[in-house]
Design an enzyme around this catalytic site. Structure first.
Site, PDB file in Angstrom:
ATOM      1  N   ASN A  72     125.224  12.480  45.573  1.00 29.46           N
ATOM      2  CA  ASN A  72     124.626  11.162  45.777  1.00 29.46           C
ATOM      3  C   ASN A  72     124.765  10.653  47.212  1.00 29.46           C
ATOM      4  O   ASN A  72     124.537   9.483  47.496  1.00 29.46           O
ATOM      5  CB  ASN A  72     125.242  10.149  44.806  1.00 29.46           C
ATOM      6  CG  ASN A  72     125.243  10.663  43.380  1.00 29.46           C
ATOM      7  OD1 ASN A  72     126.278  11.069  42.866  1.00 29.46           O
ATOM      8  ND2 ASN A  72     124.074  10.715  42.772  1.00 29.46           N
ATOM      9  N   ILE A  83     123.936   6.623  51.028  1.00 30.01           N
ATOM     10  CA  ILE A  83     124.529   6.631  49.697  1.00 30.01           C
ATOM     11  C   ILE A  83     123.527   6.148  48.667  1.00 30.01           C
ATOM     12  O   ILE A  83     122.882   5.112  48.849  1.00 30.01           O
ATOM     13  CB  ILE A  83     125.760   5.687  49.658  1.00 30.01           C
ATOM     14  CG1 ILE A  83     126.729   6.032  50.791  1.00 30.01           C
ATOM     15  CG2 ILE A  83     126.440   5.743  48.303  1.00 30.01           C
ATOM     16  CD1 ILE A  83     127.721   4.923  51.084  1.00 30.01           C
ATOM     17  N   CYS A  84     123.411   6.902  47.556  1.00 29.59           N
ATOM     18  CA  CYS A  84     122.555   6.460  46.456  1.00 29.59           C
ATOM     19  C   CYS A  84     123.442   5.785  45.423  1.00 29.59           C
ATOM     20  O   CYS A  84     124.166   6.454  44.689  1.00 29.59           O
ATOM     21  CB  CYS A  84     121.840   7.650  45.831  1.00 29.59           C
ATOM     22  SG  CYS A  84     120.774   7.170  44.484  1.00 29.59           S
ATOM     23  N   LEU A  85     123.407   4.473  45.408  1.00 28.45           N
ATOM     24  CA  LEU A  85     124.290   3.722  44.520  1.00 28.45           C
ATOM     25  C   LEU A  85     123.550   2.463  44.083  1.00 28.45           C
ATOM     26  O   LEU A  85     123.038   1.723  44.925  1.00 28.45           O
ATOM     27  CB  LEU A  85     125.581   3.371  45.295  1.00 28.45           C
ATOM     28  CG  LEU A  85     126.688   2.699  44.518  1.00 28.45           C
ATOM     29  CD1 LEU A  85     127.225   3.623  43.432  1.00 28.45           C
ATOM     30  CD2 LEU A  85     127.831   2.306  45.458  1.00 28.45           C
TER      31      LEU A  85
END
Lengths: 151, 138
Positions: free
Chosen positions: A79, A86-88
């Site tokens: 992620n 950042i993939c959040l």
């Protein structure tokens, strides 16, 4: 420089006086909306014993808009992409002004403890993670040693 | 307005460039998608119509140093071009003769530079300058 909103001052003070274990966040002197961040890799994760550097910026519309955060230390994680993005969810659609710098950093620490290859940002890493988890984890450990060694 | 730090500014530019949200007449992207410092970029300019540059595609190399965007990037043509603000030997855009670099403002970005260079190609004084063979490089 424009005056800093009270909310940011309060959050900054609390980060210093009551820090989150394994996380530090300090504003740069010449830009109080720009923080140098470190996050320790969670125990029993492939990132254990690593110290990861990040940068965080509070845009003008914060807290209506989420903070911007990026890893500066290279990390092998499905992620987090090669530029440290950042993939959040809480940094994107699930941001709420009730969240804070510390909750965001805690979420990132939690993301290190539980990588989610089904919602990838780094596609090549996610693929490897799904295909051969054991191998991916050993690679993540190797990168942690290589790039996130304690100084 | 607060100051957006270098890397978040560059990430914004990268996203805009990747999604093709900018104008059609220019494009830009990271030269090396692994470069966490985001220093070296590729740019292209589509030659303006009604000029000797029409239908040509010019490649450029852009270097955003550690002080970008407080300081302008250095920019260099890869494709050969005859233009007063471009060093005829190296392809380097010379800041002293190109107003966008000379009078740099933090609000400017790579797109500003590429679009302004394109305007420069189309000025009455420059548009009919003889040009090197298409496809040649510095």
């Amino acid at each position: 420089m424009a005056s800093l909103p009270k909310r940011i001052i309060k959050e900054t003070e609390r980060l210093a006086s009551d820090p989150v274990p394994g996380i530090s966040a300090e504003p740069h002197e010449d830009n109080l909306r720009y923080f140098a961040v470190t996050i320790e890799g969670p125990e029993e994760s492939p990132y254990e014993n690593g110290v990861f550097e990040l940068e965080l910026y509070l845009p003008d519309d914060y807290p209506m808009e989420a903070p911007k955060v990026r890893f500066l230390t290279r990390i092998y994680h499905p992620n987090i992409d090669r530029l440290g993005r950042i993939c959040l969810d809480v940094l994107k659609n699930n941001w709420s002004p009730a969240l804070q710098i510390r909750t965001v950093l805690l979420s990132i620490q939690a993301l290190l403890a539980s990588p989610n290859p089904n919602d990838p940002l780094a596609n090549d890493v996610a693929e490897e993670w799904i295909k051969n988890e054991e191998l991916a984890i050993s690679k993540a450990k190797e990168w942690t040693k290589l790039y996130a060694g304690k100084r | 307005m607060s100051k957006v730090p270098r890397s978040f500014r560059l990430l914004e530019e990268l996203e805009k460039g990747e999604k093709g949200l900018g104008p059609e007449s220019c494009s830009y992207g990271l030269a090396d998608s692994d470069d966490i410092s985001m220093t070296t970029w590729n740019g292209t300019i589509l030659g303006p119509p009604h000029s000797n540059h029409e239908n040509r595609i010019y490649s450029l190399s852009i270097e955003c140093g550690p002080n970008y965007p407080d300081h302008p990037p250095t920019i260099k043509f890869i494709s050969k071009i005859n233009l007063p603000c471009v060093d005829s030997k190296t392809g380097q855009v010379t800041p002293s003769t190109f107003h966008t670099l000379r009078d740099w403002k933090r609000a400017y970005n790579m797109e500003t530079i590429l679009l302004e260079l394109r305007k420069e190609m189309a000025t009455p004084a420059n548009k009919k300058l003889p040009q090197p063979k298409e496809g040649s490089t510095f």
